[in-house]
Design a protein around this motif. Structure first.
Motif: not given
Length: 628
Positions: A22, A61-63
């Protein structure tokens, strides 16, 4: 169960997507936020304490998750997430827990999370952002994220929830109950093994109960110190329990384990409050080292011992220590460490099985010992009963012999003192010149009556005063009638005198015989009466100063007594005169021998003799009758 727990959530072959990387944006407390254009790629799991140390902060957290079917909702399974979190999908907030920064009672990191994402209606991937707020030493972070359809993700979440929460609840309840029962046994028997096990299980239940609360019952950091201190103290206590079972409680290893149990709260407080994060892994390593040393000692004793409970304990210890070693290894090396289910949590039940086996085995041995002791005791009691019966038989024979001897001596004395002396007197009277035949016949009649009373007393009345009085009436009644004396007889209900033998009955009969003989010889009476009554006690004696009345003259309480009054209407005599006769003296001696008193008053036309006999306290009042 252990195999399933070890598998945990193996999703690589089943889930549609496993997110293990992420884009991370950090905001640490006390530091300026990083530029928005500089996120960094990190691998998951992301354990805050290992990555950032003793610093509080937030992480975003980026995904992206590809949408296989734009019209089907996606499901997310996050095995561990916290301490507080916020979940957004395509810029829209979907779920939130706790405050930013985390509140003192907020901690979502102790149970798995499940989210259902609405269908986007587009084929482009959905952008997911998970923001967390973490505190140092609170085990915050983010595990790998599993994405897929609801049918694929829901079973994974329920399985993880079962092992993390339901399993923890089961272990906490079992450990708490077993610990309390063990301490109750220790309070009764004071054996150290029950103390060590009881404290260890109760502390283990406290440590396990941490997974049951997303909203902690105590504010942080105390809710961190308490479970950690319980966990760090439970391990050395249970190790010392195992050493005590195999007889090594006084070894240096056992003493060092006791020291560790005392130091556990101190190290937990330092590790959480300061915080010193490296202290907790160090303590876990030391605990594992001591557990391995304990395992070696228990296995060596079990291999050399023929005691079954030692071998059962050795198997349990081997299983628990190996599970603990596996957990430590996974925590240090595996990427799934952040979300793993510890095996030792369930293997801990082995100690409970060992204790149950030990108690059952000891109860079985105690039952055997008790049965053997009962057999020995029965044999000893039978032997003693036989000896006592033999002794009682000898005592009864001796009592019979002594009774017969005493009876012969009594008869000899009575015949010598009474009948013998009377016959000698009659003989001397008959040898005198001009002796009157009437006087000789009178004395001979007295001797015969006295002999008959003596023979009657040999049969015994067992303390029956009324029967003894009836015998006197039967023997002397005809003589009184021949002398022209009309006898009125009034005997009420009298109790049986406890402890009276034939000797006491004969003493009373001879006393009355002496009185009747004097009446017939000297009183010239025409009327006589004998009245016998039971006089109740309870009052204070009040005498008249002359020996008459119903008391002793000194105010003492008196009990029940039998009162026998003999009256006649003869010429009377001076009761206080000093005469040469011994009749009145003999009567008083006999009354004293009976424990009673004799009073006498006389005047012309009335002479009254009163005999008071105290009733013994053990006398049964019902065994009595009256003769009128």
């Amino acid at each position: 169960m252990l195999v399933l727990a070890g598998l945990g959530w193996s999703v690589s072959a089943r889930a549609v997507t496993l997110v293990e990387q992420a884009q991370l944006t950090l905001a640490l407390r006390g530091q300026a936020p990083a530029p928005a254009e500089s996120p960094q790629t990190v691998s998951l799991p992301y354990l805050w304490d290992e990555r950032q140390g003793a610093v509080d902060g937030e992480a975003r957290f980026t995904f992206e998750i590809p949408a296989a079917d734009p019209h089907t909702p996606l499901a997310l399974f996050v095995p561990r997430l916290g301490n507080s979190y916020r979940l957004s999908v395509n810029g829209h907030e979907l779920a939130r827990f706790g405050a930013f920064p985390p509140g003192p009672y907020d901690d979502a990191a102790i149970e798995p999370q499940y989210f259902l994402l609405p269908a986007s209606g587009q084929t482009s991937p959905q952008r997911v952002e998970i923001a967390i707020a973490a505190q140092a030493a609170r085990q915050g972070g983010l595990s790998p994220v599993v994405a897929g359809s609801e049918a694929e993700i829901r079973p994974l979440y329920e399985q993880a929830l079962f092992w993390h929460v339901s399993g923890g609840r089961f272990i906490a309840i079992v450990s708490g109950v077993l610990g309390a029962l063990s301490l109750l046994v220790w309070l009764r028997q004071r054996e150290p093994i029950y103390l060590y096990y009881g404290l260890g299980e109760l502390l283990w239940s406290v440590q396990t109960a941490r997974v049951l609360f997303t909203h902690a019952p105590l504010a942080w950091p105390w809710w961190g110190v308490l479970p950690l201190a319980a966990f760090q103290a439970a391990t050395p206590l249970l190790c010392r329990f195992a050493l005590s079972v195999v007889g090594r409680d006084n070894s240096p290893l056992a003493r060092f384990l006791g020291l560790m149990a005392w130091l556990a709260p101190v190290t937990a407080a330092i590790g959480i409050l300061v915080p010193v994060l490296w202290l907790m892994p160090l303590w876990r390593g030391l605990s594992l080292l001591m557990a391995l040393a304990m395992m070696v000692v228990v296995l060596r004793v079990a291999l050399r011992s023929a005691v079954l409970e030692h071998r059962v304990l050795a198997v349990a210890v081997l299983l628990i220590v190996l599970c603990g070693a596996r957990d430590v290894w996974v925590m240090r090396t595996s990427p799934e460490a952040y979300a793993m289910v510890p095996w030792v949590r369930f293997a801990w039940v082995g100690f409970a099985i060992s204790l149950a086996w030990i108690i059952a085995e000891r109860m079985r041995k105690d039952a055997r010992v008790m049965a053997a002791m009962n057999v020995a005791l029965e044999a000893e009691l039978a032997e003693r009963n036989a000896a006592l019966e033999a002794a009682f038989a000898r005592e009864r024979e001796g009592e019979k012999a002594r009774g017969a001897l005493e009876e012969r001596q009594r008869l000899t004395q009575d015949l010598h003192d009474g009948l013998g002396g009377q016959l000698m007197g009659v003989l001397r009277m008959a040898q005198q010149p001009g002796a009157a035949l009437g006087d000789v016949a009178l004395h001979l009649r007295d001797a015969v009556d006295q002999l008959k009373l003596t023979v009657d007393a040999m049969h015994g009345c067992e303390g029956d005063v009324a029967s003894a009085l009836g015998t006197v009436r039967y023997r002397l009644g005809p003589r009184l009638q021949a002398e022209g004396i009309d006898l009125h007889w009034d005997v009420g209900h009298l109790p049986t005198m406890a402890g009276w033998t034939a000797r006491e009955s004969h003493q009373m009969q001879m006393l009355l015989f002496e009185a009747f003989a004097n009446m017939m010889a000297h009183s010239a009476a025409t009327q006589a009466s004998l009245v016998a009554r039971l006089v109740p006690g309870g009052g204070e004696g009040e005498g008249d100063g002359n020996g008459n009345g119903n008391g002793n003259g000194n105010g003492e309480r008196i009990g029940e007594r039998i009162e026998i009054n003999l009256c006649d209407n003869g010429r009377g005599f001076d009761a206080n005169a000093r005469s040469g006769g011994r009749g009145l003296t003999n009567m008083r001696v006999r009354a004293a021998a009976l424990g009673g008193t004799l009073t006498l008053r006389s005047r012309p036309g009335e002479t009254v003799l009163c005999l008071h006999l105290p009733v013994p306290e053990a006398t049964a009042g019902g065994a009595a009758f009256a003769i009128d």
